[in-house]
Design an enzyme around this catalytic site. Sequence first.
Site, mmCIF file in Angstrom:
data_model
loop_
_atom_site.group_PDB
_atom_site.id
_atom_site.type_symbol
_atom_site.label_atom_id
_atom_site.label_comp_id
_atom_site.label_asym_id
_atom_site.label_seq_id
_atom_site.Cartn_x
_atom_site.Cartn_y
_atom_site.Cartn_z
ATOM 1 N N ASP A 60 0.857 -1.186 0.000
ATOM 2 C CA ASP A 60 0.000 0.000 0.000
ATOM 3 C C ASP A 60 0.895 1.239 0.000
ATOM 4 O OD1 ASP A 60 -2.430 1.499 0.267
ATOM 5 O OD2 ASP A 60 -1.911 1.814 2.358
ATOM 6 N N THR A 93 -2.907 5.252 -4.090
ATOM 7 C CA THR A 93 -1.843 6.027 -3.440
ATOM 8 C C THR A 93 -0.514 5.876 -4.187
ATOM 9 O OG1 THR A 93 -1.628 4.159 -1.932
ATOM 10 C CG2 THR A 93 -2.831 6.057 -1.128
ATOM 11 N N THR A 94 -0.224 4.659 -4.658
ATOM 12 C CA THR A 94 1.014 4.447 -5.421
ATOM 13 C C THR A 94 0.945 5.199 -6.746
ATOM 14 O OG1 THR A 94 1.181 2.248 -4.433
ATOM 15 C CG2 THR A 94 2.554 2.679 -6.363
#
Length: 496
Positions: A60, A93-94
């Site tokens: 994550d 998020t990445t």
Amino acid sequence: MQPQIILLKEGTESSQGKSQLISNINACQAIADCVRTTLGPRGSDKLIVNNNGNATISNDGATIMKMLDVVHPAARTLVDIAKSQDAEVGDGTTSVVLLAGELLRQVKPYIEEGVHSQVTIKAYRKATNLCIEKINEIAVTIGKTNEAEYRASLEKCAATAMSSKLIHGQKDFFKKMVVDAVLMLDTLLPLDMIGIKKVPGGGLEDTLLVQGVAFKKTFSYAGFEMQPKSYDNPKIALLNIELELKAERDNAEVRVANVAEYQKIVDAEWGILYDKLDKIHQSGAKIVLSKLPIGDVATQYFSDRDMFCAGRVPEEDLKRTIKACGGSVLTTVGDLKDSTMGTCERFEEKQIGSDRFNFFTGCPHAKTCTVVLRGGAEQFMDETERSLHDAIMIVRRAMKNDAIVAGGGAIEMELSKYLRDVSRTIAGKEQLLIGAYAKALEVIPRQLCDNAGFDSTNILNKLRQKHAQGHKWYEVDIMNEFLFFFFFSEGDEGFY
């Protein structure tokens, strides 16, 4: 002979100009490289060990970014980007870190050649607005008229969010649970009304979804085992009162003339406690939950009267109980009446793994739920909880904003192609900078290919060809090293 003027504190470093811009870009690229390999279904997990020696295994982006102790001030903005994406959207998020890093990488040669940063910012803002307009134009609305199709669409959104996570093998099991959990909430979709409790042991598919409230049995005193462990339609008293005899302060001093006076003090203390307990019993409450401790005397008192009690209940669990069962938290026993007490169809204490859990089901206002998560190692369960959080956030987002686009690099390739076409109609430096923005968007499909071990140049060439021919939903097929056509059903009410 002019005196020296000191503006900044001694030891302050000051740097500006082109060299500092390049330094900032390099720092941001280094951060993006940390999470680059975690993107997509074939992304790698990172093993991070903190100063205390605690290990975290995660792919994550936000979790990894939070755990990196970033010192460089420009690089910290990328950490903030990941945090805000996690708080607002939950997933991606990445992707946002990668995109930000690649946008800077593409503009770096122009900065080195002397293009002013304001010219770059103006071009990038223009490109961003063009992208947003294009997305709004081609986005597909999820039809809410057909309930079965609407639910299927939400399940696919949840499955997509989990496909790159540790639990991708069980995504068919969890996607139904995630959608059920979000649909149980009220119209505001408050995230804190979905509780996630972790119980070691068992398999992932032993995970339960409770429509109502479930929390771990709190610390209990002697007499607890004699209390009944299940009730039908009980009244629930929710308190913020300490039901135990308080020990005197260490430095307290009470002077009495004789033993009789001392006995009066003791009797008064016991009298106050028993008065509270009697009032709770007379109110008809069968379950007593308190945020503060319930002592051994009170526990035995309730046990003798077939009542159940739990003290030191965490505030978040108490809030969810109020939301589901009704009632309100009271700071005095004088106001205990039916309108201030909660109720549910069934209360039960059950064993789950090595823990005992209190279940409140059949709640009249059940706009809350609890996921009791099972699994093996602690790190595995922590990562499962993060994966479920991301999926829940995505389903909430899909319910609030009912427009979707294809993933797997399809939308990035379509926007890249669109920006390249637009850039050719613009004169001056903006043409090059919008072209750089278009090239930066290709980082997502390229990285998906790289992480899966494919020939990214070959696949990107094929993708550019398909998008140039007007096939806007072609994306990277991670499973078969090919292009996949993501198509929407007729009427744009579902997608496959």
